[in-house]
Write a protein that holds these residues in place. Structure first.
Motif, PDB file in Angstrom:
ATOM      1  N   SER A   1       0.849  -1.194   0.000  1.00  0.00           N
ATOM      2  CA  SER A   1       0.000   0.000   0.000  1.00  0.00           C
ATOM      3  C   SER A   1       0.886   1.247   0.000  1.00  0.00           C
ATOM      4  O   SER A   1       1.970   1.248   0.604  1.00  0.00           O
ATOM      5  CB  SER A   1      -0.907   0.010   1.231  1.00  0.00           C
ATOM      6  OG  SER A   1      -1.706  -1.140   1.244  1.00  0.00           O
ATOM      7  N   TYR A   2       0.367   2.327  -0.645  1.00  0.00           N
ATOM      8  CA  TYR A   2       1.212   3.515  -0.820  1.00  0.00           C
ATOM      9  C   TYR A   2       0.352   4.775  -0.816  1.00  0.00           C
ATOM     10  O   TYR A   2      -0.737   4.813  -1.382  1.00  0.00           O
ATOM     11  CB  TYR A   2       1.970   3.411  -2.144  1.00  0.00           C
ATOM     12  CG  TYR A   2       2.841   4.619  -2.441  1.00  0.00           C
ATOM     13  CD1 TYR A   2       4.086   4.764  -1.834  1.00  0.00           C
ATOM     14  CD2 TYR A   2       2.408   5.615  -3.313  1.00  0.00           C
ATOM     15  CE1 TYR A   2       4.887   5.873  -2.106  1.00  0.00           C
ATOM     16  CE2 TYR A   2       3.204   6.720  -3.589  1.00  0.00           C
ATOM     17  CZ  TYR A   2       4.453   6.842  -2.970  1.00  0.00           C
ATOM     18  OH  TYR A   2       5.235   7.935  -3.238  1.00  0.00           O
ATOM     19  N   LEU A   3       0.875   5.811  -0.128  1.00  0.00           N
ATOM     20  CA  LEU A   3       0.294   7.164  -0.161  1.00  0.00           C
ATOM     21  C   LEU A   3       1.448   8.118  -0.420  1.00  0.00           C
ATOM     22  O   LEU A   3       2.413   8.140   0.356  1.00  0.00           O
ATOM     23  CB  LEU A   3      -0.396   7.487   1.171  1.00  0.00           C
ATOM     24  CG  LEU A   3      -0.910   8.911   1.339  1.00  0.00           C
ATOM     25  CD1 LEU A   3      -2.003   9.229   0.318  1.00  0.00           C
ATOM     26  CD2 LEU A   3      -1.431   9.121   2.764  1.00  0.00           C
ATOM     27  N   GLY A   4       1.389   8.918  -1.522  1.00  0.00           N
ATOM     28  CA  GLY A   4       2.534   9.761  -1.872  1.00  0.00           C
ATOM     29  C   GLY A   4       2.135  11.181  -2.252  1.00  0.00           C
ATOM     30  O   GLY A   4       1.072  11.404  -2.848  1.00  0.00           O
ATOM     31  N   PHE A   5       2.999  12.153  -1.885  1.00  0.00           N
ATOM     32  CA  PHE A   5       2.790  13.567  -2.196  1.00  0.00           C
ATOM     33  C   PHE A   5       4.068  14.129  -2.805  1.00  0.00           C
ATOM     34  O   PHE A   5       5.176  13.823  -2.349  1.00  0.00           O
ATOM     35  CB  PHE A   5       2.441  14.371  -0.939  1.00  0.00           C
ATOM     36  CG  PHE A   5       1.264  13.840  -0.191  1.00  0.00           C
ATOM     37  CD1 PHE A   5      -0.034  14.222  -0.528  1.00  0.00           C
ATOM     38  CD2 PHE A   5       1.448  12.939   0.860  1.00  0.00           C
ATOM     39  CE1 PHE A   5      -1.114  13.729   0.172  1.00  0.00           C
ATOM     40  CE2 PHE A   5       0.372  12.443   1.563  1.00  0.00           C
ATOM     41  CZ  PHE A   5      -0.921  12.836   1.222  1.00  0.00           C
ATOM     42  N   SER A   6       3.910  14.959  -3.828  1.00  0.00           N
ATOM     43  CA  SER A   6       5.061  15.587  -4.475  1.00  0.00           C
ATOM     44  C   SER A   6       5.562  16.777  -3.620  1.00  0.00           C
ATOM     45  O   SER A   6       4.765  17.551  -3.093  1.00  0.00           O
ATOM     46  CB  SER A   6       4.663  16.064  -5.863  1.00  0.00           C
ATOM     47  OG  SER A   6       5.702  16.804  -6.446  1.00  0.00           O
ATOM     48  N   ILE A   7       6.900  16.879  -3.436  1.00  0.00           N
ATOM     49  CA  ILE A   7       7.519  18.017  -2.739  1.00  0.00           C
ATOM     50  C   ILE A   7       8.268  18.833  -3.797  1.00  0.00           C
ATOM     51  O   ILE A   7       9.128  18.293  -4.515  1.00  0.00           O
ATOM     52  CB  ILE A   7       8.504  17.550  -1.647  1.00  0.00           C
ATOM     53  CG1 ILE A   7       7.786  16.651  -0.622  1.00  0.00           C
ATOM     54  CG2 ILE A   7       9.137  18.747  -0.948  1.00  0.00           C
ATOM     55  CD1 ILE A   7       8.729  16.015   0.378  1.00  0.00           C
ATOM     56  N   ASN A   8       7.960  20.158  -3.894  1.00  0.00           N
ATOM     57  CA  ASN A   8       8.543  20.994  -4.949  1.00  0.00           C
ATOM     58  C   ASN A   8       9.219  22.236  -4.344  1.00  0.00           C
ATOM     59  O   ASN A   8       8.814  22.758  -3.302  1.00  0.00           O
ATOM     60  CB  ASN A   8       7.471  21.445  -5.931  1.00  0.00           C
ATOM     61  CG  ASN A   8       6.768  20.256  -6.576  1.00  0.00           C
ATOM     62  OD1 ASN A   8       7.422  19.368  -7.096  1.00  0.00           O
ATOM     63  ND2 ASN A   8       5.444  20.254  -6.529  1.00  0.00           N
ATOM     64  N   TYR A   9      10.245  22.680  -5.025  1.00  0.00           N
ATOM     65  CA  TYR A   9      10.856  23.981  -4.709  1.00  0.00           C
ATOM     66  C   TYR A   9       9.858  25.084  -5.076  1.00  0.00           C
ATOM     67  O   TYR A   9       8.905  24.853  -5.847  1.00  0.00           O
ATOM     68  CB  TYR A   9      12.148  24.163  -5.485  1.00  0.00           C
ATOM     69  CG  TYR A   9      13.303  23.338  -4.992  1.00  0.00           C
ATOM     70  CD1 TYR A   9      13.973  23.673  -3.810  1.00  0.00           C
ATOM     71  CD2 TYR A   9      13.743  22.221  -5.716  1.00  0.00           C
ATOM     72  CE1 TYR A   9      15.042  22.919  -3.369  1.00  0.00           C
ATOM     73  CE2 TYR A   9      14.808  21.456  -5.274  1.00  0.00           C
ATOM     74  CZ  TYR A   9      15.452  21.812  -4.085  1.00  0.00           C
ATOM     75  OH  TYR A   9      16.490  21.071  -3.638  1.00  0.00           O
ATOM     76  N   PRO A  10      10.069  26.312  -4.569  1.00  0.00           N
ATOM     77  CA  PRO A  10       9.158  27.422  -4.910  1.00  0.00           C
ATOM     78  C   PRO A  10       9.035  27.659  -6.406  1.00  0.00           C
ATOM     79  O   PRO A  10       7.992  28.106  -6.888  1.00  0.00           O
ATOM     80  CB  PRO A  10       9.792  28.624  -4.200  1.00  0.00           C
ATOM     81  CG  PRO A  10      10.521  28.034  -3.044  1.00  0.00           C
ATOM     82  CD  PRO A  10      11.060  26.727  -3.518  1.00  0.00           C
TER      83      PRO A  10
END
Length: 592
Positions: free
Chosen positions: A112-121
């Motif tokens: 099972s997986y839950l993922g969120f993208s992390i981005n620079y400004p």
């Protein structure tokens, strides 16, 4: 560990672009997120040109990932999709999802997986927040909100890093904007804290409730154990009194226990010799396989039953009832039914014998009341006409009535002889006196005595002689057999028909064949031809009456002589052009 090494490769932890105080802060965040969602692994993945790297890993007990683990891009990992789409990704169970069934994370048990993208400004990918679970997890709305809050905190930290430790991005031009960003971050932190408190309060309620349940269960178990001990004592006392044998098996057919040591002396083997042994170690393969099948049926259906036999000095019969104890075990109740089986057998034999005797009695009464009466009526009628019109009848007419009297008297004599022989046979009074006989003279004698009856119906009696054959047999029985077969053939042969009697020697046996071109016998009657208890008597071609006793007597005498009788017949059907006829073949041994 080997699977993990095939997926992730160790590398030096390069954190030069993020200060330690932020790394420590992010470490606390992933630990808190893993604890709140109750999963084995939460990661902050950092992306590079060619590799993805585990930047932060939760310090949970069963986390298969470590800081510094890395893998090449385009390997099919969950986080690659997140980086590409920059959207959250939820996978409840990759094993049930064809798109993710070959995902490399499955080798580490992460389904099972839950993922969120992390981005620079400026929108460039920094990496992902990746939440993993080793069981199916649908990740409810609160967990998703919490993940988003932590993602926003990390992105704000990246914003501050670019703002104060590097040059200010083009998009950020005033300190007010910086302040607004920080204020929003604080608001998000406060909101995340409130959400976390709600989760903690909910967990506390669950823990309190579950603790009370466990206490109640412990007390219930204690009472149950006391009741169980008392029940076991009662059960042992009851088991000693019941007549059945009780066995305990597992689903593989292994004897787990036997509960009636007081009956050890009545067992096939002493209990200590079969406990913890398989059925196949104790019984014959066929019986063991049947019992194992019944065990499986009981586990699946709740119960099953079978009967079986064992040779224990004498043949014993048993009835076994299988009852499911749980998904892996059954209790078998076995009862000795030898006496019952013997009684049932005796009852069936008595019933069959009684039915046979009753049918025979009825048949004999029918023969005496009807079949004997008819010939006497002919004799009395014909003789009465002769007496009354003796002076008026010419020679031909007188000869005709005398023939009727003679044939009727002969039929009556044969019937009486059959009745006498059959009665002696049934009561064991008939004597078996075998000797060396010549068949041809015996056949000629029987044919000669039948010529007068054959003449009335204009039937041709033929003895097809090849060679004389000697046979060791009983003369009276042999004559009775031939007399009845020839008499039966004449009865069902049309006037002007033919009856042939022939003899052949074949492999130590003599075959006597009596053939006719009469009306034949249908298949249903052919099956019951030698059964006296079934009424299949049929009138002859000249309305001759018959009892069926002659053929039954033939069969009994042939059996006593060690032979067999074979019958072939074709039912006459003039409309379809089918010529009828019957062939009775008697096969007897030549020698003693």
């Amino acid at each position: 560990m080997k699977d993990k090494q095939n997926i992730l490769n160790k590398t030096n932890n390069n954190t030069s672009d993020v200060p330690d105080w932020i790394i420590n802060k992010w470490q606390e965040l992933v630990d808190l997120l893993a604890y709140s969602i109750d999963v084995p692994s939460v990661l902050i993945m950092k992306t590079g040109r060619k590799y993805m790297e585990v930047f932060i890993a939760s310090r949970t007990e069963n986390n298969p990932y470590q800081i510094g683990d890395k893998e090449k891009m385009a390997a099919g990992f969950y986080c690659e999709r997140v980086l590409k789409s920059k959207k959250e990704l939820i996978i409840s169970n990759a094993l049930k999802d064809k798109e993710w069934s070959e995902n490399p994370n499955l080798k580490l048990g992460m389904i099972s997986y839950l993922g969120f993208s992390i981005n620079y400004p400026n929108g460039i990918n920094f990496g992902t927040i990746s939440v993993f679970d080793n069981k199916e997890n649908k990740f409810n709305g609160n967990f998703i909100k919490l993940g988003k809050h932590f993602r926003d905190i990390i992105e704000n930290d990246l914003f501050l890093l670019q703002t104060f430790e590097h040059k200010v991005p083009k998009e950020v031009t005033t300190i007010a904007e910086h302040y607004k960003k920080i204020t929003n971050q604080n608001k998000e932190l406060i909101k995340a804290k409130e959400e976390l408190m709600k989760v903690h309060e909910s967990l506390e309620e669950i823990v309190v409730k579950r603790t009370q349940q466990l206490q109640d269960e412990v007390e219930g178990h204690r009472k149950s154990e006391l009741a169980l001990q008392e029940s076991e004592e009662k059960l042992k006392a009851i088991l000693k009194t019941i007549p059945d044998f009780l066995f305990h098996f597992d689903n593989k057919g292994k004897f787990i226990d036997y509960y009636q040591e007081n009956k050890n002396d009545k067992l096939f083997l002493k209990s200590e010799k079969f406990i913890n042994k398989l059925l196949s170690d104790i019984f014959e393969p066929e019986l063991a396989a049947k019992m194992l099948k019944k065990i499986s049926e009981a586990i699946y259906d709740g119960e099953s039953q079978m009967e079986y036999q064992l040779l224990m000095g004498e043949l014993k019969h048993f009835d076994a009832k299988f009852s499911s104890l749980n998904q892996n075990e059954v209790i078998v109740s076995v009862r000795d039914i030898t006496d019952r089986k013997q009684s049932e057998k005796e009852i069936k034999e008595s019933e069959a014998k009684l039915r046979e005797l009753n049918a025979t009695k009825n048949k004999l009464f029918s023969i005496i009341a009807h079949d004997l009466k008819s010939p006497f009526n002919i004799i009395l009628g014909s003789s009465g006409l002769l007496i009354e019109y003796l002076k008026e009848f010419d020679v031909d007419k007188t000869e005709k009535y005398l023939s009727y009297i003679n044939s009727s008297a002969r039929e009556t004599l044969i019937l009486l002889d059959n009745l006498l022989n059959w009665t002696k046979s049934q009561t064991g009074q008939i004597k078996f006196n075998p000797k060396i006989l010549h068949l041809s003279p015996i056949i000629q004698t029987i044919l000669k005595s039948s010529y007068s009856l054959a003449k009335i119906k204009s039937i041709s009696l033929n003895h097809i002689q090849a060679m004389d054959v000697e046979i060791y047999s009983d003369e009276n029985m042999l004559k009775t057999i031939l007399r009845n077969l020839i008499s039966n053939a004449m009865k069902f042969t049309n006037p002007g028909g033919n009856i042939d009697v022939s003899v052949e020697s074949n492999q130590g046996c003599v075959e006597i064949l009596v053939s006719d071109n009469g009306v034949g016998i249908d298949n249903e009657k052919l099956k019951k031809l030698f059964d006296l208890s079934v009424d299949i008597s049929t009138s002859g071609t000249s309305d001759e009456k018959g009892s069926g006793l002659g053929l039954v007597l033939c069969k009994e005498f042939i059996d006593k002589l060690g032979g067999r009788i074979l019958v072939e017949s074709h039912k006459e059907n003039m409309a379809e052009g089918i010529i009828g006829g019957s062939h009775f073949k008697v096969v007897l041994p030549i020698n003693k």
